[in-house]
Design a protein around this motif. Sequence first.
Motif, mmCIF file in Angstrom:
data_model
loop_
_atom_site.group_PDB
_atom_site.id
_atom_site.type_symbol
_atom_site.label_atom_id
_atom_site.label_comp_id
_atom_site.label_asym_id
_atom_site.label_seq_id
_atom_site.Cartn_x
_atom_site.Cartn_y
_atom_site.Cartn_z
ATOM 1 N N ASP A 47 0.855 -1.153 0.025
ATOM 2 C CA ASP A 47 0.027 0.007 0.045
ATOM 3 C C ASP A 47 0.896 1.259 0.088
ATOM 4 N N GLU A 48 1.986 1.358 0.933
ATOM 5 C CA GLU A 48 2.990 2.461 0.757
ATOM 6 C C GLU A 48 3.447 2.640 -0.325
ATOM 7 N N TYR A 49 4.049 1.650 -1.114
ATOM 8 C CA TYR A 49 4.811 1.740 -2.210
ATOM 9 C C TYR A 49 3.560 1.996 -3.547
ATOM 10 N N GLN A 50 2.353 1.594 -3.458
ATOM 11 C CA GLN A 50 1.512 1.947 -4.599
ATOM 12 C C GLN A 50 1.036 3.186 -4.027
ATOM 13 N N SER A 51 1.033 3.825 -3.052
ATOM 14 C CA SER A 51 0.726 5.280 -2.713
ATOM 15 C C SER A 51 1.918 6.207 -3.418
ATOM 16 N N GLY A 52 3.206 5.801 -3.334
ATOM 17 C CA GLY A 52 4.238 6.307 -4.058
ATOM 18 C C GLY A 52 3.943 6.323 -5.521
ATOM 19 N N ALA A 53 3.640 5.266 -6.103
ATOM 20 C CA ALA A 53 3.568 5.109 -7.454
ATOM 21 C C ALA A 53 2.239 5.786 -7.949
ATOM 22 N N SER A 55 1.704 8.693 -6.905
ATOM 23 C CA SER A 55 2.119 10.132 -6.834
ATOM 24 C C SER A 55 3.166 10.373 -7.726
ATOM 25 N N GLY A 56 3.501 9.215 -8.576
ATOM 26 C CA GLY A 56 4.519 9.332 -9.463
ATOM 27 C C GLY A 56 5.998 9.528 -8.893
ATOM 28 N N LEU A 57 6.134 9.025 -7.817
ATOM 29 C CA LEU A 57 7.405 9.111 -6.951
ATOM 30 C C LEU A 57 8.178 7.854 -7.191
#
Length: 169
Positions: A47-53, A55-57
């Motif tokens: 979930d943390e990783y996908q939030s970054g994805a 956001s384009g991070l």
Amino acid sequence: MGRDAGQIDQPVILDNTVLTNFALVGRADLVTHLWPATACTTPPVLDEYQSGAVSGLVPADAWADLTVITLTEEETALAASFSTRLGSGERSCLAAAVCRQDLLATDDLDARRIAQRQNVSLTGTIGILILCVRRGYLSREEADGLLAEMIALGYYSPFDSLDQLPDAS
């Protein structure tokens, strides 16, 4: 700690910092070379990783094939008992590693300290780079180049070269 961080049959549970570091430099493949059938993470980390994805991070597809383990009730309860100084991803990885006696891949100092007290085998971004050199997946120069790139992208490392580590040969 107890076991060699490079055993291919021992599951390795990766937290978001480790996933992010390797994804940002386009080298998620290094983890899957080291642990082809046993690299995994937890739902909170994903979930943390996908939030970054979103956001384009971070690249969205870097870990598309990574196994996501389901936490047991015992693991969920243990994760909830850990300090809230840790994020939910670190707590879930730590709990799973404790209960399953798996290798934990984290760079979070608080998580590493708790893992050591729990006798959990540890590695992190630098340990993975060292293991890649030892296994012949990277030259020392390539590993140092990846570390420099990770640092340039925001990774805090206590070392800027693997040569600074006494056991990095």
